[in-house]
Design an enzyme around this catalytic site. Structure first.
Site, PDB file in Angstrom:
ATOM      1  N   ASP A   1     -17.711-114.693  11.017  1.00 45.67           N
ATOM      2  CA  ASP A   1     -17.381-113.366  11.522  1.00 45.67           C
ATOM      3  C   ASP A   1     -16.659-112.512  10.490  1.00 45.67           C
ATOM      4  O   ASP A   1     -16.094-113.011   9.514  1.00 45.67           O
ATOM      5  CB  ASP A   1     -16.552-113.467  12.803  1.00 45.67           C
ATOM      6  CG  ASP A   1     -15.291-114.308  12.638  1.00 45.67           C
ATOM      7  OD1 ASP A   1     -15.331-115.319  11.921  1.00 45.67           O
ATOM      8  OD2 ASP A   1     -14.253-113.950  13.242  1.00 45.67           O
TER       9      ASP A   1
ATOM     10  N   GLU B   1     -13.713-117.040  13.915  1.00 48.01           N
ATOM     11  CA  GLU B   1     -12.486-117.596  13.331  1.00 48.01           C
ATOM     12  C   GLU B   1     -11.382-116.562  13.299  1.00 48.01           C
ATOM     13  O   GLU B   1     -10.207-116.898  13.490  1.00 48.01           O
ATOM     14  CB  GLU B   1     -12.770-118.112  11.913  1.00 48.01           C
ATOM     15  CG  GLU B   1     -11.581-118.807  11.258  1.00 48.01           C
ATOM     16  CD  GLU B   1     -10.586-117.837  10.608  1.00 48.01           C
ATOM     17  OE1 GLU B   1      -9.390-118.186  10.506  1.00 48.01           O
ATOM     18  OE2 GLU B   1     -11.003-116.718  10.214  1.00 48.01           O
ATOM     19  N   GLU B   2     -11.739-115.306  13.072  1.00 49.37           N
ATOM     20  CA  GLU B   2     -10.727-114.263  12.923  1.00 49.37           C
ATOM     21  C   GLU B   2      -9.898-114.058  14.184  1.00 49.37           C
ATOM     22  O   GLU B   2      -8.769-113.575  14.117  1.00 49.37           O
ATOM     23  CB  GLU B   2     -11.378-112.939  12.509  1.00 49.37           C
ATOM     24  CG  GLU B   2     -11.977-112.933  11.113  1.00 49.37           C
ATOM     25  CD  GLU B   2     -10.935-113.075  10.009  1.00 49.37           C
ATOM     26  OE1 GLU B   2      -9.724-113.046  10.313  1.00 49.37           O
ATOM     27  OE2 GLU B   2     -11.333-113.217   8.847  1.00 49.37           O
TER      28      GLU B   2
END
Length: 429
Positions: free
Chosen positions: A83, A150-151
């Protein structure tokens, strides 16, 4: 002191390097937000299938899993995140992103791969191709995990909840890398606590609005927010021991929209980074205590709202597995190119994958900066000063140098995977 010499001549070239560099530039120009990585996931799945991997899409939302079984032996997981961030790119590169999207709050935002996940995906696809083409050199199972979100700290958990290890394979080790402003050609590996735990919070402070000329008739949430921000900075300075590490950052403060109107609410967005569980608990309690105390001191008409929006634990590199991996990286890159950067206060959710699998985690930094920037550095202090001055992850100017970063990243993933997989008789001989 890390060397900035050219790559070792015995390190093999990335297969189809021009194609891989083109892929990286394409991914960089087409970033996607967390859980919206549909285009990226299609590209990943197509390439994994072409390389011979059993490929499954839609794992944990938009995640992709590739499995390559090659006889009896260990199972090795290699992970890349996909992402991007709501950041407007200012690199000026010919392949810079101009993409925009609507975020979860319904706001139109610019998009950029400001954290290097496009590089992570490209390196892992390059390693996947190399490992698939050389099955005579290893035995075991490769589990390739292309993770969403992940962010926002939810992608690893989403894939775990979707049966990642029950549906595919349970690894004996989880390996990965994250591009950073070290010189390209270098990697940074630290055993033990390597990346901080992350907790993000939304705080809403309630006031009583009115005319800006009559503050005595209001409860000003802007003043309440300002006092809160200042007090929060005292947590690390006065409540965390000097032998421990913590970060408390207020990344956003929103209140009002007119100069002569006192708003009725203010919103703070915070991030907290810690390594030790006890420190994490203490800091989060202190944040809540200060927020509630400042609201009470201001005469707020309502209690503040404190919501945890993201939360994931520290990444702890298994010391023994890290040393084993360090030796492999030194063999293929050269010992001077493998450095210990110490613990990073950045955060990652890859540790959740290793914890859920019951496997050791080894996660290292992949240099992505131009080595020429470090050429004049002669001491570690000078080297560190150069690194701090360069655009880092999440900056609108962050842009890894493509060639040496890709070569090093693919080589590192391929070599470390092979070092954990079983050896064939031909290899042993």
């Amino acid at each position: 002191m890390p060397s900035s010499a050219s790559p070792r001549p015995d390190v093999p070239e990335v297969p189809d390097y021009r194609d891989l560099a083109g892929l990286y530039r394409d991914l960089h120009a087409h970033p996607e937000l967390a859980f919206c990585e549909h285009r990226t996931a299609r590209i990943v799945a197509d390439r994994l299938r072409a390389a011979g991997y059993e490929t499954t899409s839609g794992v944990g939302g938009t995640g992709v899993v590739g499995v390559l079984r090659n006889g009896d032996g260990p199972t090795v997981a290699l992970r890349a995140d996909m992402d991007a961030l709501p950041v407007e790119e200012r690199t000026g590169l010919p392949y810079a992103s101009t993409a925009r999207a609507t975020d979860g709050d319904g706001d139109a935002v610019p998009l950029m791969h400001a954290c290097g996940h496009d590089m992570h995906v490209s390196c892992l696809l390059g390693a996947a191709a190399r490992l698939a083409a050389d099955r005579s050199a290893w035995r075991g199972t490769l589990l390739l995990v292309f993770q969403p979100a992940e962010e926002v700290g939810r992608g690893a958990g989403a894939m775990i909840d979707d049966g990642l290890f029950e549906r595919f394979a349970r690894p004996d080790v989880v390996l990965g890398q994250h591009v950073a402003p070290l010189p390209a050609g270098h990697v940074g590996l630290h055993g033990g606590p390597a990346f901080a735990a992350s907790d993000s919070l939304r705080v809403v402070l309630h006031g009583s609005g009115g005319h800006g000329s009559r503050p005595e008739a209001c409860v000003d949430p802007v003043l309440m927010a300002a006092a809160t921000v200042l007090r929060l900075q005292g947590i690390v300075a006065r409540e965390v021991a000097g032998t421990s590490t913590a970060v408390v950052t207020v990344g956003a403060l929103h209140a009002g929209n007119k100069p002569n109107v006192i708003a009725d609410r203010a919103e703070l967005l915070l991030t907290v980074r810690t390594f030790e569980p006890a420190v994490r608990t203490s800091v989060l309690r202190a944040v809540e205590r200060i927020v509630r105390a400042e609201a009470a001191a201001s005469g707020a008409p309502r209690d503040p709202e404190i919501t945890v929006t993201e939360s994931f634990p520290a990444v702890v590199n298994d010391p023994e597995a890290s040393e084993r991996t360090r030796r492999t990286l030194a063999e293929v890159l050269g010992g001077a190119r493998v450095v210990d950067p110490g613990p990073a206060t950045g955060s990652e959710d890859i540790g959740m994958l290793a914890e859920a699998a019951g496997a050791p985690c080894v996660y290292w930094l992949l240099g992505g900066a131009d080595p020429a920037d470090f050429a004049a550095a002669r001491t570690f202090e000078e080297f560190s000063r150069v690194a701090r001055a360069l655009p880092s992850n999440h900056s609108p100017l962050f842009a890894p140098v493509v060639g040496p970063t890709l070569r090093t990243g693919v080589t590192a993933l391929t070599a470390t995977a092979r070092s954990w997989l079983g050896r064939t008789e031909a290899t042993d001989g």
